[in-house]
Design a protein around this motif. Structure first.
Motif, PDB file in Angstrom:
ATOM      1  N   VAL B  19     -22.574   8.784  -8.828  1.00  0.00           N
ATOM      2  CA  VAL B  19     -22.646   8.669  -7.359  1.00  0.00           C
ATOM      3  C   VAL B  19     -21.725   9.696  -6.692  1.00  0.00           C
ATOM      4  CG1 VAL B  19     -22.071   7.154  -5.412  1.00  0.00           C
ATOM      5  CG2 VAL B  19     -23.362   6.251  -7.369  1.00  0.00           C
ATOM      6  N   SER B  96     -23.644   6.743  -2.135  1.00  0.00           N
ATOM      7  CA  SER B  96     -24.676   7.575  -2.758  1.00  0.00           C
ATOM      8  C   SER B  96     -25.600   8.133  -1.679  1.00  0.00           C
ATOM      9  CB  SER B  96     -25.503   6.735  -3.720  1.00  0.00           C
ATOM     10  OG  SER B  96     -26.704   7.427  -4.035  1.00  0.00           O
ATOM     11  N   MET B 114     -23.767   2.128  -4.480  1.00  0.00           N
ATOM     12  CA  MET B 114     -24.409   2.782  -5.622  1.00  0.00           C
ATOM     13  C   MET B 114     -25.835   3.230  -5.234  1.00  0.00           C
ATOM     14  SD  MET B 114     -21.763   2.494  -7.600  1.00  0.00           S
ATOM     15  CE  MET B 114     -22.260   2.909  -9.269  1.00  0.00           C
ATOM     16  N   HIS B 115     -26.453   4.001  -6.114  1.00  0.00           N
ATOM     17  CA  HIS B 115     -27.788   4.547  -5.834  1.00  0.00           C
ATOM     18  C   HIS B 115     -28.792   3.447  -5.444  1.00  0.00           C
ATOM     19  CE1 HIS B 115     -26.369   8.244  -7.554  1.00  0.00           C
ATOM     20  NE2 HIS B 115     -26.438   7.862  -8.808  1.00  0.00           N
ATOM     21  N   SER B 133     -26.434  -0.725  -7.759  1.00  0.00           N
ATOM     22  CA  SER B 133     -27.735  -0.053  -7.681  1.00  0.00           C
ATOM     23  C   SER B 133     -28.838  -1.020  -7.246  1.00  0.00           C
ATOM     24  CB  SER B 133     -28.121   0.496  -9.060  1.00  0.00           C
ATOM     25  OG  SER B 133     -27.079   1.253  -9.621  1.00  0.00           O
TER      26      SER B 133
END
Lengths: 206, 206, 206
Positions: B19, B96, B114-115, B133
């Motif tokens: 990230v 991210s 996070m992504h 994520s």
């Protein structure tokens, strides 16, 4: 732009065409699909013949992607993978521009990342896998060849999935769990411990 | 580009590095990680020392992110947060570029998106949180400090989560529900009513 | 930039405003919301009146989006849709730039794609639907008018959902399943077989 042959014209093929068009890396030459109902094209792409025409078509168009879906058994996709390789064909890695793939991850040939999927750092995906829409492969996870990680499934950090598995839509695999080869994890299952090879998980697995 | 110290070198750190690299806002100076097995670097970044070296390192590199994961207990991350603050360090907010954060939302220091995570309008996230994520924090939800909302969890509209909670992978919290401090919600749980402080939810909570 | 009237000022409206601002296709003229607690604006947009003011407002601002949420019953949203149409108003299709919509999919008027949602190839969404944050509508699926597909729900390939349904947060509908009109699928439900009209599914449906 290289020409690409698609093997299989069902619903999963529709989704693959969308990804290939969005990525804009390959020109779709046409689709291999058993003749049925006088259908001549799929989303505007010509049907070029059936499986028996494959060896001669591969001499003209050596790049091919398997666009047959995989519900449970990986056998059809494994057989087609073997035919492509025996006839000197090659399989690309196809990634949706709407997917995220870490630069620290690796992907095997013939694997496709569908829209919204995410492959995190240090993950390793084998050949001929489907990482379906909104699926998540977390850091340090391993998915071996010929697996289908279905829509919205979450493979958490350090999970290891052996060859030929099916992970159903929305399933969650706890971090560090190992899934044996050929296992089938049903839709929405929550898998908290290791699963032996060939096992079918239909109810929560605490 | 400012230098950033990472505290903790395990699997979650791998995902954090991905990230931070993708965001391209900070230069990773190195990682604080107890010495083990002669390991000298993680994804190419040098190990700079262990916890006891932290006070002196923070005088050189005052910006630090806690990259230790949080399974259940928040105590390790809370302790590190306190050490950073006591030594005059600061914690950035890390997002991210593959996450979406509403301009109407607020994020506390040391929190990482996070992504593929999503923070919607009017949401409020406290300090030192992991929004992992594909996790979703819906409109008007509140997540207090030191929480870990794990991969793919969905915190629906107006939910309130108190300090130090763990929300497992793929869990769903119904709109408006309140989760007391230190509660642990297991992977895949569907939480339809309020959860008292300290409670562990391992089976559906209708 | 065309002016857009919003009907309903609750939590779902906050999330809609975020999507409309991110898309940057329409200027929000204001919000129709019953007077309460002296509130004069919502996220900075003026409250213009209540339902009784709607006919006269639509003569000035003919473009309107229904921003009332839909928990279970679609009746309020259907009624508002009918009022807009009777008064000569029009409803736009609103798509978050953080959503993905296939060029092979179709969307009906008044439908909104919230952040992170995904509409795959050959999918067909009717009018006045909410496709909520992180929801997935797979290839060849059909969602009829006045449905709410809630956060993170997964509608798999070829599924058919009839008019006025509610699909709860995180629910998974197996490929090919048919859901009858007005059905309510609870949060986190895993639906493996057809659901008759009007049915409420609160526990797994294998």
């Amino acid at each position: 732009m290289k020409s690409l042959l698609l093997l299989g014209g069902g619903g999963h093929c529709h989704a693959c065409i969308d990804v290939i068009e969005a990525e804009a890396m390959y020109r779709i030459a046409g689709i291999i699909q058993p003749p049925a109902d006088g259908m001549e094209s799929i989303l505007g792409y010509q049907i070029l013949g059936s499986d028996e025409d494959l060896p001669s078509l591969l001499t003209q168009i050596p790049l091919a992607l398997i666009t047959v879906g995989q519900i449970k058994s990986p056998e059809t996709r494994k057989r087609l993978f073997s035919i492509i390789k025996k006839n000197g064909g090659q399989l690309p890695v196809v990634k949706s521009p709407d997917a995220y793939c870490s630069r620290h991850a690796t992907l095997g040939e013939g694997t496709i990342l569908m829209h919204g999927s995410l492959i995190n750092a240090n993950a390793c995906i084998g050949e001929n896998c489907i990482i379906n829409s909104h699926a998540l492969i977390e850091h340090d996870a391993r998915v071996a060849a010929h697996c289908h990680v279905s829509t919205g499934a979450r493979i958490n950090g350090g999970v290891s999935i052996s060859e030929g598995c099916f992970i159903g839509s929305g399933a969650v695999i706890r971090e560090g769990v190992e899934i044996g080869s050929g296992a089938i994890i049903g839709a929405g299952q929550i898998v908290m411990r290791d699963v032996p090879s060939g096992q079918i998980v239909r109810h929560r697995y605490d």
